[in-house]
Every structure is written in C-alpha cells, then in structure tokens.
Design a protein around this motif. Structure first.
Motif, PDB file in Angstrom:
ATOM      1  N   GLN A   4       0.834  -0.899   0.050  1.00 44.43           N
ATOM      2  CA  GLN A   4      -0.089   0.390  -0.172  1.00 44.43           C
ATOM      3  C   GLN A   4       1.050   1.101   0.150  1.00 44.43           C
ATOM      4  N   ILE A   5       2.267   1.228   0.441  1.00 44.20           N
ATOM      5  CA  ILE A   5       2.922   2.316   0.725  1.00 44.20           C
ATOM      6  C   ILE A   5       3.468   2.508  -0.837  1.00 44.20           C
ATOM      7  N   VAL A   6       4.062   1.622  -1.140  1.00 42.85           N
ATOM      8  CA  VAL A   6       4.583   1.571  -2.111  1.00 42.85           C
ATOM      9  C   VAL A   6       3.442   2.191  -3.629  1.00 42.85           C
ATOM     10  N   ASN A   7       2.438   1.649  -3.342  1.00 43.44           N
ATOM     11  CA  ASN A   7       1.232   1.935  -4.086  1.00 43.44           C
ATOM     12  C   ASN A   7       0.993   3.646  -4.224  1.00 43.44           C
ATOM     13  N   ILE A   8       0.421   4.423  -2.930  1.00 44.20           N
ATOM     14  CA  ILE A   8       0.911   5.540  -2.645  1.00 44.20           C
ATOM     15  C   ILE A   8       1.801   6.287  -3.726  1.00 44.20           C
ATOM     16  N   ASN A   9       2.888   5.671  -3.216  1.00 42.71           N
ATOM     17  CA  ASN A   9       4.490   6.354  -3.538  1.00 42.71           C
ATOM     18  C   ASN A   9       4.287   6.594  -5.416  1.00 42.71           C
ATOM     19  N   ASP A  10       3.698   5.765  -6.009  1.00 40.36           N
ATOM     20  CA  ASP A  10       3.871   5.132  -7.122  1.00 40.36           C
ATOM     21  C   ASP A  10       3.085   6.239  -7.633  1.00 40.36           C
ATOM     22  N   LYS A  11       1.896   6.094  -6.808  1.00 42.42           N
ATOM     23  CA  LYS A  11       0.552   7.029  -7.609  1.00 42.42           C
ATOM     24  C   LYS A  11       1.501   8.629  -7.929  1.00 42.42           C
ATOM     25  N   LEU A  12       2.193   9.088  -6.977  1.00 37.46           N
ATOM     26  CA  LEU A  12       2.588  10.595  -6.843  1.00 37.46           C
ATOM     27  C   LEU A  12       3.763  11.002  -7.530  1.00 37.46           C
ATOM     28  N   ALA A  13       4.456   9.604  -7.740  1.00 40.61           N
ATOM     29  CA  ALA A  13       5.538  10.100  -9.229  1.00 40.61           C
ATOM     30  C   ALA A  13       4.445  10.055 -10.490  1.00 40.61           C
ATOM     31  N   LEU A  14       3.724   9.460 -10.480  1.00 44.06           N
ATOM     32  CA  LEU A  14       2.771   8.814 -11.835  1.00 44.06           C
ATOM     33  C   LEU A  14       2.663  10.916 -11.928  1.00 44.06           C
ATOM     34  N   ALA A  15       1.398  11.567 -10.543  1.00 40.70           N
ATOM     35  CA  ALA A  15       1.253  12.655 -11.269  1.00 40.70           C
ATOM     36  C   ALA A  15       2.499  13.485 -10.909  1.00 40.70           C
ATOM     37  N   TYR A  16       3.614  13.463 -10.472  1.00 41.42           N
ATOM     38  CA  TYR A  16       5.071  14.230 -10.723  1.00 41.42           C
ATOM     39  C   TYR A  16       5.147  13.924 -12.533  1.00 41.42           C
ATOM     40  N   GLU A  17       5.167  13.077 -12.450  1.00 37.40           N
ATOM     41  CA  GLU A  17       5.537  12.660 -14.480  1.00 37.40           C
ATOM     42  C   GLU A  17       4.596  13.247 -15.006  1.00 37.40           C
ATOM     43  N   ASP A  18       3.582  13.624 -15.172  1.00 36.98           N
ATOM     44  CA  ASP A  18       2.771  14.570 -15.439  1.00 36.98           C
ATOM     45  C   ASP A  18       2.531  15.791 -15.985  1.00 36.98           C
ATOM     46  N   HIS A  19       2.787  16.322 -14.340  1.00 36.59           N
ATOM     47  CA  HIS A  19       2.940  17.482 -14.232  1.00 36.59           C
ATOM     48  C   HIS A  19       4.141  18.221 -14.894  1.00 36.59           C
ATOM     49  N   THR A  20       5.283  17.357 -14.669  1.00 38.39           N
ATOM     50  CA  THR A  20       6.192  17.858 -15.205  1.00 38.39           C
ATOM     51  C   THR A  20       5.887  17.980 -17.000  1.00 38.39           C
ATOM     52  N   GLN A  21       5.878  16.656 -17.638  1.00 36.37           N
ATOM     53  CA  GLN A  21       5.485  16.140 -18.774  1.00 36.37           C
ATOM     54  C   GLN A  21       4.782  17.403 -19.145  1.00 36.37           C
ATOM     55  N   ASN A  22       3.722  17.730 -18.772  1.00 38.45           N
ATOM     56  CA  ASN A  22       3.041  19.026 -19.129  1.00 38.45           C
ATOM     57  C   ASN A  22       3.031  20.465 -19.656  1.00 38.45           C
ATOM     58  N   ALA A  23       4.219  20.292 -18.382  1.00 33.73           N
ATOM     59  CA  ALA A  23       5.290  21.585 -18.281  1.00 33.73           C
ATOM     60  C   ALA A  23       6.111  21.794 -19.890  1.00 33.73           C
ATOM     61  N   LEU A  24       6.526  20.603 -19.646  1.00 32.18           N
ATOM     62  CA  LEU A  24       7.544  20.610 -20.905  1.00 32.18           C
ATOM     63  C   LEU A  24       6.843  20.972 -22.231  1.00 32.18           C
ATOM     64  N   ILE A  25       6.053  20.011 -22.610  1.00 34.46           N
ATOM     65  CA  ILE A  25       4.984  20.411 -23.537  1.00 34.46           C
ATOM     66  C   ILE A  25       4.422  21.788 -23.699  1.00 34.46           C
ATOM     67  N   ARG A  26       4.160  22.539 -22.766  1.00 27.95           N
ATOM     68  CA  ARG A  26       4.095  23.707 -22.851  1.00 27.95           C
ATOM     69  C   ARG A  26       5.379  25.025 -22.747  1.00 27.95           C
ATOM     70  N   ILE A  27       5.987  24.513 -22.906  1.00 28.93           N
ATOM     71  CA  ILE A  27       7.471  24.598 -23.585  1.00 28.93           C
ATOM     72  C   ILE A  27       8.251  24.786 -24.546  1.00 28.93           C
ATOM     73  N   GLU A  28       7.583  23.392 -25.092  1.00 29.87           N
ATOM     74  CA  GLU A  28       7.829  23.185 -26.389  1.00 29.87           C
ATOM     75  C   GLU A  28       7.194  23.617 -27.662  1.00 29.87           C
ATOM     76  N   LYS A  29       5.547  23.930 -27.295  1.00 27.66           N
ATOM     77  CA  LYS A  29       4.769  25.102 -28.018  1.00 27.66           C
ATOM     78  C   LYS A  29       5.391  26.210 -28.770  1.00 27.66           C
TER      79      LYS A  29
END
Length: 266
Positions: A4-29
C-alpha cells in the motif's frame, strides 16, 4: 502494508511525471511557434513578440528570447544588451541541427539572473544553415510547487533529474538521495520502485525526454501514515486519488501532443 505504501508512492510519482511533462509540452509549443514563425518570415514578427511578451509573469517561465546566428538578442521578454553566444543553450545548436530540443542543466540565467533550466531549439535559414535559437528559461520551482501545494508530510522528497545525472529541481531544497541507486534501477526498468534502509522510492523516466522523476518517503512517515489510514483518516488518500484521476485523464492528451511535436522536429 508495504504494498500500500509503494502503491501511493507510485501514484505520486505518476502525478509528478504528468505535471512535469505537461509543463515541457507547454514550453515546446512556445519554442515550436517561435521557430516556425522566424523560419517562415525571416524576422521576428509582431506575433512572435506578442508570444514572448505573454511569458512575463508566467510562473513556469523566467525568461524567453530569440537570437540571431551570432547570439545577439532579436527579441526578449526581459530587456538586456547581453547576448547568448557563450550560453550552453546557444552553443548546443551552432555546429549541427539535431532536430531536438535542448534541455540544459540548472544554472543562473545571464539575463534573468535566476536559477533556471534553459530549453532551446535551433532556427534555420532557408538553406538549412544556422540562423539562431529560440530559448526559454524555465523556473525549476514550478516543477516542485505542485507538491508544496499538496502539503505532504516532511518525510517526502521529490526530485527531477536528468539522465546525465544532474538534478534539475528538488523539494525540499536539501533533499538528499543516492543517484547510483536510481540509475541502477533505471537500467532494469524505466518505471518502478525500490527502497533503502530509510526510504521508499518510486521513479519514472519521462517518455521522449532525457529526464526522470523520483518521489521518496521516509519509512517512518510512511508507516505512520499507513496506521492513520487504518484508523480512518482517509482525507489525504482521497485527495491523492482524485488528483490521480485528473492526471490520468490528461495523460493520453499530453502524450498525443508530445508525439506530434517529436514527429515534427525529430
């Protein structure tokens, strides 16, 4: 318990990845527009100047500019007489056209005078020769601000690191980790988790970017939160779960936008 600890941490990492990726897409546009506009008209148009002017005050962007082949500023969000001829984001494009966006190391910008991650793209003359660059100085705090807003416990840490081993952003600012452990894990899988004596870690390598995100939580904090959840304190879990739904809904769109950009400029 550990799963359960790993599952929550995995979800937080996914959120961080998406947050970062969305920002980079904005920059690239932004960079893609500046590149296309200059290559089409051969000058900095009013439209390009408007795009750059709109970046002023954007929490993601510290500075943006277009230079000529000598590194002189043709237009800039911040006024300056200083050029970029010696800057890494300029030098990366001078000798050859890789067709890729350059993502620099964390350093203080010569014009913004702020710690920034410089992202740039080459601009070409009609014959393919070097005409200059379009560059954006990205605010590293934007990548970690999302986690500050979540008000996670002090035992959490988030890190954005390049595959060159250089950290681009981290929260808290003194967050420590062993890069060797992360890169050993990355050689096995692009997405996963591991733990050491004191922390649980989840990581994700960003598709099409030479970057990885890492989320860590101390074992002590993770166990304390686990027991709180068992006792009925589900508020934090509900917030994280709702955020996961939001980021998952945006994920497909983000990946589609990213794929289009990389197909166009690879």
């Amino acid at each position: 318990t550990e799963s359960q600890i790993v599952n929550i941490n995995d979800k937080l990492a996914l959120a961080y990845e998406d947050h970062t990726q969305n920002a980079l897409i904005r920059i690239e546009k932004v960079l893609a527009f500046l590149k296309q506009d200059f290559e089409r008209y051969g000058v900095v148009t009013p439209s390009a100047q408007t795009v750059i002017a709109r970046q002023v005050g954007d929490p993601l962007i510290n500075q943006s500019s277009v230079t000529d082949a000598a590194g002189n500023l043709l237009t800039s969000a911040l006024q300056s007489s200083q050029g970029l001829a010696q800057a890494p984001q300029f030098q990366a494009h001078v000798r050859q056209d890789t067709g890729q966006f350059f993502i620099g190391r964390l350093r203080v910008g010569a014009i913004s005078n702020k710690e920034s991650i410089h992202v740039s793209v080459r601009i070409n003359q009609p014959d393919g020769s070097f005409a200059g660059i379009a560059s954006v100085a990205v605010n590293p705090q934007y990548f970690t601000g999302f986690y500050q807003a979540l008000r996670l416990s002090e035992g959490y840490k988030v890190i954005l690191i390049g595959l060159d081993g250089e950290v681009r952003a981290r929260y808290p600012s003194d967050a420590a980790f062993e890069p060797a452990q992360l890169f050993a894990a990355l050689t096995e899988r692009q997405t996963g988790n591991y733990r050491d004596a004191d922390h649980y870690y989840s990581y994700r390598c960003l598709p099409n970017y030479p970057l990885a995100v890492l989320v860590g939580v101390s074992s002590e904090v993770a166990m304390a939160e686990y027991h709180q959840r068992r006792n009925g304190y589900f508020g934090g879990v509900i917030v994280v779960s709702l955020l996961m739904l939001l980021f998952t809904a945006l994920r497909v769109r983000s990946l589609q936008q990213q794929r289009i950009l990389h197909e166009r400029y690879r």
